[in-house]
Write a protein that holds these residues in place. Structure first.
Motif, mmCIF file in Angstrom:
data_model
loop_
_atom_site.group_PDB
_atom_site.id
_atom_site.type_symbol
_atom_site.label_atom_id
_atom_site.label_comp_id
_atom_site.label_asym_id
_atom_site.label_seq_id
_atom_site.Cartn_x
_atom_site.Cartn_y
_atom_site.Cartn_z
ATOM 1 N N SER A 143 46.128 47.681 45.471
ATOM 2 C CA SER A 143 45.258 47.360 44.338
ATOM 3 C C SER A 143 44.592 46.000 44.491
ATOM 4 N N ASP A 144 45.204 45.120 45.302
ATOM 5 C CA ASP A 144 44.618 43.799 45.526
ATOM 6 C C ASP A 144 43.388 43.852 46.423
ATOM 7 N N LYS A 157 40.742 45.759 46.204
ATOM 8 C CA LYS A 157 39.484 46.189 45.596
ATOM 9 C C LYS A 157 38.529 44.995 45.592
ATOM 10 N N VAL A 158 37.328 45.215 46.104
ATOM 11 C CA VAL A 158 36.390 44.109 46.265
ATOM 12 C C VAL A 158 35.076 44.402 45.558
ATOM 13 N N ASP A 159 34.333 43.330 45.320
ATOM 14 C CA ASP A 159 32.960 43.453 44.830
ATOM 15 C C ASP A 159 32.121 43.980 45.999
ATOM 16 N N HIS A 208 34.195 40.043 47.784
ATOM 17 C CA HIS A 208 35.165 39.126 47.207
ATOM 18 C C HIS A 208 36.284 39.922 46.555
ATOM 19 N N THR A 209 37.541 39.523 46.844
ATOM 20 C CA THR A 209 38.692 40.154 46.208
ATOM 21 C C THR A 209 38.953 39.494 44.855
ATOM 22 N N ARG A 210 40.031 39.879 44.205
ATOM 23 C CA ARG A 210 40.357 39.277 42.910
ATOM 24 C C ARG A 210 40.967 37.896 43.068
#
Length: 304
Positions: free
Chosen positions: A165-166, A168-170, A175-177
């Motif tokens: 789940s970490d 997931k990017v724009d 960019h990650t969270r």
């Protein structure tokens, strides 16, 4: 983070931990390092993608000339996700392709592979991928003798220090969270293509220099560098001049030597001269549309 899809999926059937069972990544890596495993007189590769084609052709080069190498796939040949030229290369080397067959278990004796038990399959209704779902045929079990089994059924991303789940990017910035953490390529897509990984790298690089607020230079397309010349470009779009391909003499015993030689200086220059100037006038769609539905028209520029 661009670690790729570095872990091969396991077969997850009884006997898949026996000696003589390999995944495609470990097998090909060992051969590349000059330490190939002993595949014996017969090998079975399971899968239908490009890495399966690499594995089965490599195994063909490791068994004795009288040995047997087979490719096992649960769908039909025309459903294989491998590139057509990869499949054609396997067939050209007279490697047996056993289609519509699915492995049930690895046959093991004294801890080592001796064969693989399979079911015959038929194609049913489409699955989530849109391809016909393979369905096992009752009472259709059969066995293939094998000293080595190589699975090539896909690859997955392995990042021990992050959750899925970490990752997931724009899509526009990669960019990650997490602050100052970017990701791209197979790490976020799963096993994908080199071109997509390169595109992600470009997006991430642009965003990194923007977020860091450091001085940087970008190369923008130069305007009015040259005007379109349709009369010069259209003949290139209409006619393709195939260059000569230097190939080595054919042999009945495949080896690891090059089959296609590198381009000569003359041939490389001729290939480069085939540039179609797609950044000026593309129109490729007009040449490949099977219904001839696409047309291109030249108009003079106007100002309103």
């Amino acid at each position: 983070i661009a670690v790729g899809a570095s872990r091969a999926f396991r077969l997850d059937i009884p006997g898949d931990d026996a000696r003589g069972v390999h995944d495609q990544l470990g097998f090909l890596s060992a051969v590349r390092r000059g330490n190939p495993p002993d595949v014996g007189n017969s090998a079975v590769v399971i899968g239908g993608g490009n890495s399966a084609m690499d594995a089965v052709r490599t195994a063909r080069r490791l068994v004795p000339p009288t040995g047997r190498v087979s490719l096992l796939y649960r769908r039909s040949i025309d459903q294989m996700p491998a590139d057509p030229e990869e499949i054609a290369a396997v067939q050209a080397e007279n490697i047996e392709i056993i289609e519509l067959a699915n492995p049930d278990r690895i046959v093991v004796e004294d801890g080592r592979v001796t064969g693989i038990q399979c079911h015959k399959m038929v194609l049913g209704e489409p699955d989530a991928s849109g391809r016909p779902r393979p369905v096992a045929v009752d009472h259709s079990e059969f066995r293939i003798e094998a000293d080595t089994v190589i699975s090539a059924i896909g690859q997955q991303v392995l990042i021990p220090f992050l959750k899925q789940s970490d990752m997931k990017v724009d899509p526009n910035t990669c960019h990650t969270r997490f602050a100052k953490v970017y990701a791209g390529g197979d790490a976020i897509r799963g096993a994908s293509t080199l071109i997509r990984a390169i595109a992600d790298g470009q997006k991430a690089a642009r965003q990194i220099v923007f977020d860091a607020a450091v001085e940087h230079h970008t190369f923008e397309k130069m305007e009015n560098d040259y005007a379109p010349e349709p009369d010069r470009i259209e003949p290139r779009l209409a006619v393709r001049d195939y260059g000569e391909m230097d190939t080595l003499p054919e042999t009945t015993v495949p080896g690891f030597d090059l089959e296609t030689l590198p381009l000569t200086r003359k041939t490389a220059m001729a290939e480069a001269a085939r540039c179609l100037s797609c950044d000026t006038i593309c129109n490729i769609c007009t040449t490949v549309c099977p219904n001839r539905a696409n047309y291109a028209y030249h108009v003079s520029p106007i100002s309103m």
